[in-house]
Design a protein around this motif. Structure first.
Motif, PDB file in Angstrom:
ATOM      1  N   PHE A  93      38.188  43.147  32.491  1.00 41.74           N
ATOM      2  CA  PHE A  93      39.552  43.584  32.753  1.00 41.74           C
ATOM      3  C   PHE A  93      40.065  44.254  31.493  1.00 41.74           C
ATOM      4  O   PHE A  93      40.084  43.660  30.424  1.00 41.74           O
ATOM      5  CB  PHE A  93      40.443  42.413  33.161  1.00 41.74           C
ATOM      6  N   SER A  94      40.455  45.508  31.637  1.00 41.47           N
ATOM      7  CA  SER A  94      40.778  46.319  30.479  1.00 41.47           C
ATOM      8  C   SER A  94      42.208  46.818  30.526  1.00 41.47           C
ATOM      9  O   SER A  94      42.767  47.048  31.590  1.00 41.47           O
ATOM     10  CB  SER A  94      39.817  47.514  30.460  1.00 41.47           C
ATOM     11  N   ASP A  95      42.758  47.022  29.329  1.00 42.99           N
ATOM     12  CA  ASP A  95      44.050  47.685  29.227  1.00 42.99           C
ATOM     13  C   ASP A  95      43.920  49.013  28.493  1.00 42.99           C
ATOM     14  O   ASP A  95      44.920  49.625  28.149  1.00 42.99           O
ATOM     15  CB  ASP A  95      45.079  46.778  28.566  1.00 42.99           C
ATOM     16  N   MET A  96      42.686  49.457  28.257  1.00 45.79           N
ATOM     17  CA  MET A  96      42.370  50.741  27.624  1.00 45.79           C
ATOM     18  C   MET A  96      43.003  50.874  26.234  1.00 45.79           C
ATOM     19  O   MET A  96      43.392  51.946  25.824  1.00 45.79           O
ATOM     20  CB  MET A  96      42.806  51.907  28.509  1.00 45.79           C
TER      21      MET A  96
ATOM     22  N   VAL B   2      35.215  38.955  31.677  1.00 47.41           N
ATOM     23  CA  VAL B   2      35.389  39.195  30.246  1.00 47.41           C
ATOM     24  C   VAL B   2      36.815  39.662  30.016  1.00 47.41           C
ATOM     25  O   VAL B   2      37.281  40.608  30.651  1.00 47.41           O
ATOM     26  CB  VAL B   2      34.387  40.242  29.722  1.00 47.41           C
ATOM     27  N   LEU B   3      37.495  38.985  29.094  1.00 46.16           N
ATOM     28  CA  LEU B   3      38.855  39.354  28.705  1.00 46.16           C
ATOM     29  C   LEU B   3      38.907  39.527  27.196  1.00 46.16           C
ATOM     30  O   LEU B   3      38.214  38.822  26.460  1.00 46.16           O
ATOM     31  CB  LEU B   3      39.854  38.269  29.113  1.00 46.16           C
ATOM     32  N   SER B   4      39.724  40.427  26.749  1.00 45.66           N
ATOM     33  CA  SER B   4      39.925  40.635  25.328  1.00 45.66           C
ATOM     34  C   SER B   4      41.112  39.802  24.870  1.00 45.66           C
ATOM     35  O   SER B   4      42.200  39.906  25.431  1.00 45.66           O
ATOM     36  CB  SER B   4      40.181  42.120  25.053  1.00 45.66           C
ATOM     37  N   LYS B   5      40.873  38.970  23.882  1.00 46.53           N
ATOM     38  CA  LYS B   5      41.960  38.140  23.362  1.00 46.53           C
ATOM     39  C   LYS B   5      42.724  38.950  22.331  1.00 46.53           C
ATOM     40  O   LYS B   5      42.175  39.443  21.365  1.00 46.53           O
ATOM     41  CB  LYS B   5      41.402  36.874  22.725  1.00 46.53           C
ATOM     42  N   LYS B   6      44.001  39.097  22.572  1.00 48.83           N
ATOM     43  CA  LYS B   6      44.858  39.892  21.702  1.00 48.83           C
ATOM     44  C   LYS B   6      45.371  39.052  20.540  1.00 48.83           C
ATOM     45  O   LYS B   6      45.473  37.840  20.631  1.00 48.83           O
ATOM     46  CB  LYS B   6      46.066  40.426  22.480  1.00 48.83           C
TER      47      LYS B   6
ATOM     48  N   ILE C 176      57.119  37.325  23.056  1.00 49.59           N
ATOM     49  CA  ILE C 176      57.183  35.903  23.408  1.00 49.59           C
ATOM     50  C   ILE C 176      56.809  35.679  24.866  1.00 49.59           C
ATOM     51  O   ILE C 176      56.063  34.770  25.191  1.00 49.59           O
ATOM     52  CB  ILE C 176      58.583  35.344  23.101  1.00 49.59           C
ATOM     53  N   LEU C 177      57.311  36.515  25.759  1.00 51.47           N
ATOM     54  CA  LEU C 177      57.023  36.337  27.178  1.00 51.47           C
ATOM     55  C   LEU C 177      55.588  36.715  27.493  1.00 51.47           C
ATOM     56  O   LEU C 177      54.848  35.941  28.075  1.00 51.47           O
ATOM     57  CB  LEU C 177      57.996  37.151  28.031  1.00 51.47           C
ATOM     58  N   GLY C 178      55.171  37.917  27.136  1.00 54.88           N
ATOM     59  CA  GLY C 178      53.803  38.365  27.364  1.00 54.88           C
ATOM     60  C   GLY C 178      53.453  38.369  28.840  1.00 54.88           C
ATOM     61  O   GLY C 178      54.261  38.049  29.703  1.00 54.88           O
ATOM     62  N   ASP C 179      52.222  38.735  29.161  1.00 56.50           N
ATOM     63  CA  ASP C 179      51.813  38.720  30.557  1.00 56.50           C
ATOM     64  C   ASP C 179      51.015  37.472  30.896  1.00 56.50           C
ATOM     65  O   ASP C 179      50.761  37.201  32.040  1.00 56.50           O
ATOM     66  CB  ASP C 179      51.029  39.988  30.903  1.00 56.50           C
ATOM     67  N   LYS C 180      50.616  36.692  29.890  1.00 56.64           N
ATOM     68  CA  LYS C 180      49.897  35.434  30.080  1.00 56.64           C
ATOM     69  C   LYS C 180      48.729  35.604  31.051  1.00 56.64           C
ATOM     70  O   LYS C 180      48.548  34.827  31.986  1.00 56.64           O
ATOM     71  CB  LYS C 180      50.846  34.345  30.536  1.00 56.64           C
ATOM     72  N   LEU C 181      47.919  36.623  30.780  1.00 55.06           N
ATOM     73  CA  LEU C 181      46.811  36.964  31.656  1.00 55.06           C
ATOM     74  C   LEU C 181      45.679  35.938  31.588  1.00 55.06           C
ATOM     75  O   LEU C 181      45.115  35.573  32.614  1.00 55.06           O
ATOM     76  CB  LEU C 181      46.286  38.361  31.313  1.00 55.06           C
ATOM     77  N   ILE C 182      45.358  35.454  30.409  1.00 50.38           N
ATOM     78  CA  ILE C 182      44.240  34.512  30.267  1.00 50.38           C
ATOM     79  C   ILE C 182      44.500  33.221  31.051  1.00 50.38           C
ATOM     80  O   ILE C 182      43.638  32.802  31.834  1.00 50.38           O
ATOM     81  CB  ILE C 182      43.926  34.244  28.779  1.00 50.38           C
ATOM     82  N   PRO C 183      45.664  32.562  30.915  1.00 50.59           N
ATOM     83  CA  PRO C 183      45.894  31.364  31.745  1.00 50.59           C
ATOM     84  C   PRO C 183      45.885  31.665  33.245  1.00 50.59           C
ATOM     85  O   PRO C 183      45.411  30.850  34.038  1.00 50.59           O
ATOM     86  CB  PRO C 183      47.273  30.876  31.306  1.00 50.59           C
ATOM     87  N   PHE C 184      46.371  32.845  33.620  1.00 55.30           N
ATOM     88  CA  PHE C 184      46.375  33.229  35.030  1.00 55.30           C
ATOM     89  C   PHE C 184      44.948  33.352  35.565  1.00 55.30           C
ATOM     90  O   PHE C 184      44.622  32.815  36.626  1.00 55.30           O
ATOM     91  CB  PHE C 184      47.132  34.550  35.206  1.00 55.30           C
ATOM     92  N   VAL C 185      44.085  34.032  34.818  1.00 60.21           N
ATOM     93  CA  VAL C 185      42.697  34.206  35.258  1.00 60.21           C
ATOM     94  C   VAL C 185      41.972  32.861  35.253  1.00 60.21           C
ATOM     95  O   VAL C 185      41.170  32.583  36.145  1.00 60.21           O
ATOM     96  CB  VAL C 185      41.968  35.253  34.389  1.00 60.21           C
ATOM     97  N   LEU C 186      42.247  32.022  34.267  1.00 58.35           N
ATOM     98  CA  LEU C 186      41.636  30.692  34.238  1.00 58.35           C
ATOM     99  C   LEU C 186      42.006  29.880  35.472  1.00 58.35           C
ATOM    100  O   LEU C 186      41.207  29.090  35.967  1.00 58.35           O
ATOM    101  CB  LEU C 186      42.070  29.929  32.983  1.00 58.35           C
ATOM    102  N   LYS C 187      43.218  30.090  35.982  1.00 61.29           N
ATOM    103  CA  LYS C 187      43.673  29.336  37.143  1.00 61.29           C
ATOM    104  C   LYS C 187      43.011  29.822  38.432  1.00 61.29           C
ATOM    105  O   LYS C 187      42.659  29.016  39.288  1.00 61.29           O
ATOM    106  CB  LYS C 187      45.197  29.449  37.279  1.00 61.29           C
ATOM    107  N   ILE C 188      42.810  31.135  38.583  1.00 61.89           N
ATOM    108  CA  ILE C 188      42.314  31.643  39.863  1.00 61.89           C
ATOM    109  C   ILE C 188      40.804  31.833  39.911  1.00 61.89           C
ATOM    110  O   ILE C 188      40.232  31.871  40.990  1.00 61.89           O
ATOM    111  CB  ILE C 188      43.012  32.955  40.273  1.00 61.89           C
ATOM    112  N   HIS C 189      40.136  31.953  38.750  1.00 61.38           N
ATOM    113  CA  HIS C 189      38.683  32.156  38.741  1.00 61.38           C
ATOM    114  C   HIS C 189      37.992  30.847  38.385  1.00 61.38           C
ATOM    115  O   HIS C 189      38.281  30.245  37.366  1.00 61.38           O
ATOM    116  CB  HIS C 189      38.307  33.247  37.733  1.00 61.38           C
ATOM    117  N   LYS C 190      37.075  30.423  39.228  1.00 60.42           N
ATOM    118  CA  LYS C 190      36.412  29.135  39.033  1.00 60.42           C
ATOM    119  C   LYS C 190      35.074  29.257  38.297  1.00 60.42           C
ATOM    120  O   LYS C 190      34.336  28.298  38.206  1.00 60.42           O
ATOM    121  CB  LYS C 190      36.184  28.448  40.386  1.00 60.42           C
ATOM    122  N   GLY C 191      34.779  30.419  37.761  1.00 63.22           N
ATOM    123  CA  GLY C 191      33.530  30.623  37.038  1.00 63.22           C
ATOM    124  C   GLY C 191      33.773  30.778  35.548  1.00 63.22           C
ATOM    125  O   GLY C 191      34.887  30.599  35.052  1.00 63.22           O
ATOM    126  N   PRO C 192      32.709  31.149  34.814  1.00 62.49           N
ATOM    127  CA  PRO C 192      32.841  31.321  33.363  1.00 62.49           C
ATOM    128  C   PRO C 192      33.691  32.541  32.996  1.00 62.49           C
ATOM    129  O   PRO C 192      33.644  33.567  33.663  1.00 62.49           O
ATOM    130  CB  PRO C 192      31.404  31.517  32.886  1.00 62.49           C
TER     131      PRO C 192
END
Length: 158
Positions: free
Chosen positions: A10-13, A111-115, A122-138
């Motif tokens: 997942f990319s943000d270019m 694969v996600l890039s950690k910023k 402060i708010l951010g998009d909180k993408l990593i916790p979101f993906v961790l919640k919906i994807h059950k794989g590595p």
């Protein structure tokens, strides 16, 4: 014959895409995987006009630009590393588009890039916790500086 794993990026270019792709390509070589890059851009970043026709024109123009940018990146990295890569892009709500992509494609790895943390975001998009919640794989997190090398030891965190 070993199974080919599906690895979704997942990319943000942004600038760190190069290091993220290098790490992902080395991971794909280790796991015998194929890579799919998915880029989502927020609709609010694209549409700035109030007119419906101007908004549609902006969306179409931005989609063509995104598609060409990703195509050139995929072609150059795929040639250099010899790993199968595909790509797709979308404009819309970040979390909805990613959830729909995961549901449809069912990747084995993500694969996600950690910023770097930004004090003002402060708010951010909180993408990593979101993906961790919906994807059950590595899920493989890369950073902007270190690149996973082929043949290097891999540390796993749970």
């Amino acid at each position: 014959m070993r199974k080919k794993y599906k690895i979704a990026v997942f990319s943000d270019m942004k600038e760190s895409l190069g290091n993220t792709l290098k790490s992902t390509l080395n991971l794909a070589k280790m796991l015998n995987g194929e890579i799919a890059i998915f880029h989502v851009k927020k609709g609010t970043e694209v549409v700035t006009e109030a007119s419906q026709l101007s908004a549609i024109r902006s969306l179409n123009s931005e989609f063509i630009t995104m598609d060409n940018d990703i195509k050139s990146i995929v072609n150059s990295y795929s040639k250099d590393f010899g790993v199968t890569m595909s790509y797709s892009c979308a404009i819309g709500n970040l979390k909805n588009e990613i959830a729909a992509y995961i549901e449809k494609e069912k990747p084995d790895f993500i694969v996600l890039s950690k910023k770097k943390s930004n004090f003002f975001n402060i708010l951010g998009d909180k993408l990593i916790p979101f993906v961790l919640k919906i994807h059950k794989g590595p899920i493989f997190l890369t950073d902007e500086i270190n690149v996973l090398g082929f043949g290097n030891d891999l540390s796993l965190g749970v």
